[in-house]
Design a protein around this motif. Structure first.
Motif, PDB file in Angstrom:
ATOM      1  N   ASP A 259      25.955  25.646 -41.263  1.00 54.56           N
ATOM      2  CA  ASP A 259      26.299  25.091 -38.872  1.00 54.56           C
ATOM      3  C   ASP A 259      27.139  24.798 -38.924  1.00 54.56           C
ATOM      4  N   LEU A 260      28.230  24.650 -39.648  1.00 50.29           N
ATOM      5  CA  LEU A 260      29.579  24.063 -38.720  1.00 50.29           C
ATOM      6  C   LEU A 260      30.564  25.419 -38.709  1.00 50.29           C
ATOM      7  N   ILE A 261      30.523  26.464 -39.889  1.00 51.26           N
ATOM      8  CA  ILE A 261      30.587  27.779 -39.249  1.00 51.26           C
ATOM      9  C   ILE A 261      30.179  28.656 -38.171  1.00 51.26           C
ATOM     10  N   SER A 262      29.031  27.923 -37.873  1.00 52.59           N
ATOM     11  CA  SER A 262      28.354  29.496 -36.353  1.00 52.59           C
ATOM     12  C   SER A 262      28.605  27.747 -35.488  1.00 52.59           C
ATOM     13  N   LYS A 263      28.629  26.702 -35.195  1.00 56.82           N
ATOM     14  CA  LYS A 263      29.717  26.268 -34.104  1.00 56.82           C
ATOM     15  C   LYS A 263      30.499  26.942 -33.836  1.00 56.82           C
ATOM     16  N   ARG A 264      31.962  26.849 -34.988  1.00 55.93           N
ATOM     17  CA  ARG A 264      32.993  27.176 -34.501  1.00 55.93           C
ATOM     18  C   ARG A 264      33.472  28.175 -34.135  1.00 55.93           C
ATOM     19  N   GLN A 265      32.401  29.731 -34.458  1.00 60.76           N
ATOM     20  CA  GLN A 265      32.644  31.077 -34.619  1.00 60.76           C
ATOM     21  C   GLN A 265      31.079  31.256 -34.705  1.00 60.76           C
ATOM     22  N   PRO A 266      30.360  31.154 -33.590  1.00 59.35           N
ATOM     23  CA  PRO A 266      29.011  31.641 -32.962  1.00 59.35           C
ATOM     24  C   PRO A 266      29.135  33.522 -33.703  1.00 59.35           C
TER      25      PRO A 266
ATOM     26  N   GLY B  99      15.772  23.138 -37.411  1.00 59.67           N
ATOM     27  CA  GLY B  99      17.744  23.835 -36.732  1.00 59.67           C
ATOM     28  C   GLY B  99      17.109  22.534 -35.068  1.00 59.67           C
ATOM     29  N   ASP B 100      18.374  22.717 -34.478  1.00 57.27           N
ATOM     30  CA  ASP B 100      18.407  21.641 -33.101  1.00 57.27           C
ATOM     31  C   ASP B 100      17.157  21.876 -32.854  1.00 57.27           C
TER      32      ASP B 100
ATOM     33  N   LEU C  83      29.508  19.430 -51.449  1.00 61.37           N
ATOM     34  CA  LEU C  83      29.296  20.191 -49.823  1.00 61.37           C
ATOM     35  C   LEU C  83      27.234  20.311 -49.201  1.00 61.37           C
ATOM     36  N   HIS C  84      27.107  19.986 -48.436  1.00 62.21           N
ATOM     37  CA  HIS C  84      26.117  20.395 -48.256  1.00 62.21           C
ATOM     38  C   HIS C  84      26.021  21.376 -47.476  1.00 62.21           C
ATOM     39  N   LEU C  85      25.472  22.573 -47.919  1.00 57.57           N
ATOM     40  CA  LEU C  85      25.719  23.752 -47.687  1.00 57.57           C
ATOM     41  C   LEU C  85      25.232  24.406 -46.487  1.00 57.57           C
ATOM     42  N   ARG C  86      23.804  24.363 -46.215  1.00 55.53           N
ATOM     43  CA  ARG C  86      23.312  24.338 -44.897  1.00 55.53           C
ATOM     44  C   ARG C  86      23.922  23.836 -43.472  1.00 55.53           C
ATOM     45  N   ASP C  87      24.769  22.265 -44.059  1.00 54.47           N
ATOM     46  CA  ASP C  87      25.632  22.052 -43.171  1.00 54.47           C
ATOM     47  C   ASP C  87      26.993  22.063 -42.960  1.00 54.47           C
TER      48      ASP C  87
END
Length: 563
Positions: free
Chosen positions: A407-414, A164-165, A400-404
């Motif tokens: 991650d995109l969903i999590s960043k948009r809607q934490p 992760g980050d 479609l890279h599933l983890r990415d």
């Protein structure tokens, strides 16, 4: 909708391989899979990438060598799938052979979830270890490592998952996918990472003179386990992984595998001498995984750890029964999912997100995989966890890279996703039930952004047609001896046939007699009793069928079009 397409290959490369002594058919197959030099086909252990290229492997080796010299207690924290089980077994066997005081703990997925959580650390602390060594997990365990540090326990992380980050504050991390690691093979499974650490450790101990006057432990004895975990985890079989798998298969075929693998093959009535990647991925792996899916993976690890043939047989019998139970549960879940999707038109969406109150948390990954194969859409299946939240397991398609995507969903809607992790093609996550519909919409939105219409058409790739002389037992045997798998797919061929006869065998398989200008052939289509039309364009593989002591060529039909 399915599309049959022949794999492209550089003709010049194929010609060069033929000049090097490779048969024309194999040259074409290899060229289509990125082989440009016969050196890439050399599976001698000397061709393995050196451990010195794997970031921190030598540093971790030094730490472990000190721990062994100081008689420190090492506790392995394993994962609950086949990769985690084999990685744990490799660590247990390898470290013990090198003189370590070592034990293991494997979290029950239903109570503790995945990875080195603070709860697992506190449970592990009860046995007063000096060092926690994670295998096939830990790269995302920021809170768990912090808890171990608070308790004064050192943590060593071996993992292969994408970080992760933020990296955990462990004493040392070995992971080919961590920042700054230039190891050429990014596709090592968790068991492969642990095997590399052991190679570095043995070299460190050799340098310290530990083996003076002694016989060094033979780490090659662990390669059957490395091969099993690598294939079962469906990592890409790049040049380096194919060496590990081929070497492990050679041990299994020679009857030199551990008692547990031998017992699991026996219970499935598969001769060890004929073992291939298929046996590892579809026979042994699922029986081992059944323990983690329905019970406790410590049962599977015990099967692989024991050297007692009778005990291995008893545990293998239990694992086989669990696998039968898993298949029954899976069949019921798939029926219920397909009932919901009876009126589903794949054209209506780019993704599938499903939840059923009665689904089993340990089997949703397989369900997601089956639905992904059927509808050729990224799928996430949810089940209720004991804690009340929803646990999801996802499988994806190329593009479609599933983890990415998560991650995109999590960043948009934490607020939507509590936690997630995984790979390009498989991932896991947790959400609150009240967020299910919002998550479904968010996942669909991301899928539409990342996928184009062409990606939603399932392409069945073949290696073209066979000439008459290529329908041979020798070629079938040559193909069966190779290591095929993820990223290095088994050859499939295509051709037009007339169906001479067909009948259902074993209630769910279709036995056929096919004819073409090349001759008449026995064929079978597994797990499909759907009758074939008189004329078909078939996609098939070559196999050697053994029956009553005699061998014959058989085509395994994977798909057909026609009517």
């Amino acid at each position: 909708m399915n599309k049959i397409s022949q794999r492209p290959y550089p003709a010049s490369t194929a010609a060069q391989l033929v000049e090097s002594g490779i048969a024309p058919l194999l040259a074409r197959i290899y060229a289509a899979r990125g082989i440009v030099d016969t050196a890439q086909l050399d599976t001698d252990l000397k061709q393995l990438l050196p451990f010195s290229l794997l970031k921190n492997a030598e540093r971790m080796a030094s730490i472990l060598a000190d721990a062994i010299a100081d008689h420190k207690r090492i506790l392995i924290v394993a994962d609950y799938d086949a990769d985690g089980a084999t990685a744990c077994t490799v660590a247990m066997r390898g470290l013990a052979a090198l003189g370590a005081k070592v034990e293991f703990i494997v979290p029950n997925r239903f109570e503790y979830g995945y990875g080195l959580t603070p709860e697992i650390v506190r449970l592990a602390a009860e046995s007063k270890p000096d060092i926690l060594l994670t295998v096939d997990n830990g790269i995302a365990s920021v809170e768990g490592v912090a808890e171990a540090n608070r308790l004064g326990i050192q943590v060593l992380v071996t993992d292969h998952h994408l970080p992760g980050d933020t990296l955990p504050d462990a004493l040392c991390i070995v992971n080919p996918n961590q920042p700054g690691c230039t190891f050429p093979s990014k596709h090592l499974a968790g068991v492969g990472v642990m095997f590399y650490v052991l190679m570095a450790l043995r070299a460190e101990m050799r340098e310290r003179g530990v083996f003076a006057g002694k016989t060094e432990p033979n780490l090659g004895n662990l390669l059957d386990l490395v091969a099993l975990g690598t294939v079962a985890d469906v990592v890409k079989l790049d040049d380096n992984n194919r060496i590990l798998v081929q070497q492990g298969l050679q041990r299994i075929r020679a009857g030199r595998s551990c008692a547990g693998i031998q017992a699991l093959l026996r219970i499935a009535r598969r001769p060890a001498i004929q073992s291939s990647s298929y046996e590892l991925g579809f026979i042994v792996g699922p029986r081992l995984n059944a323990a983690g899916r329905l019970d406790d993976m410590s049962l599977g690890i015990r099967c692989l750890l024991t050297d007692d043939t009778a005990e291995a047989g008893e545990i293998a019998t239990r694992l086989d029964a669990l696998n039968h139970e898993r298949r029954s549960i899976e069949a019921d879940m798939q029926d219920s999912a397909l009932a919901v999707l009876d009126n589903f038109d794949p054209a209506d969406g780019y993704s599938l997100t499903l939840f059923n109150e009665d689904w089993h948390q340990g089997v949703i990954g397989i369900l997601a995989s089956r639905l992904k194969d059927k509808f050729h859409r990224p799928v996430i299946a949810f089940a209720r966890a004991q804690t009340g939240e929803l646990k999801g397991s996802g499988r994806s398609i190329a593009g479609l890279h599933l983890r990415d995507a998560l991650d995109l969903i999590s960043k948009r809607q934490p607020h939507l996703i509590q936690k997630f992790g995984g790979h390009a093609m498989a991932a896991g996550l947790s959400i609150h039930e009240e967020h299910l519909n919002d998550f479904r919409q968010a996942f669909e939105t991301v899928a539409q952004e990342l996928l184009d219409a062409d990606a939603l058409v399932k392409v069945i790739s073949t290696d073209g047609s066979l000439d008459t002389h290529e329908f041979s037992m020798d070629i079938a045997r040559d193909l069966q001896r190779q290591v095929w798998g993820q990223g290095f797919p088994e050859p499939l061929f295509e051709g037009d046939f007339r169906v001479q006869t067909q009948r259902v065998v074993g209630e769910k398989h279709l036995k056929l007699k096919l004819s073409s200008p090349a001759g008449s052939f026995d064929a079978i289509r597994f797990f499909s009793a759907e009758p074939a039309p008189e004329h078909i364009h078939a996609v098939y593989s070559l196999s050697v069928n053994e029956y009553n002591g005699s061998e014959s060529l058989q085509l395994i039909v994977r798909h057909w079009a026609g009517g």
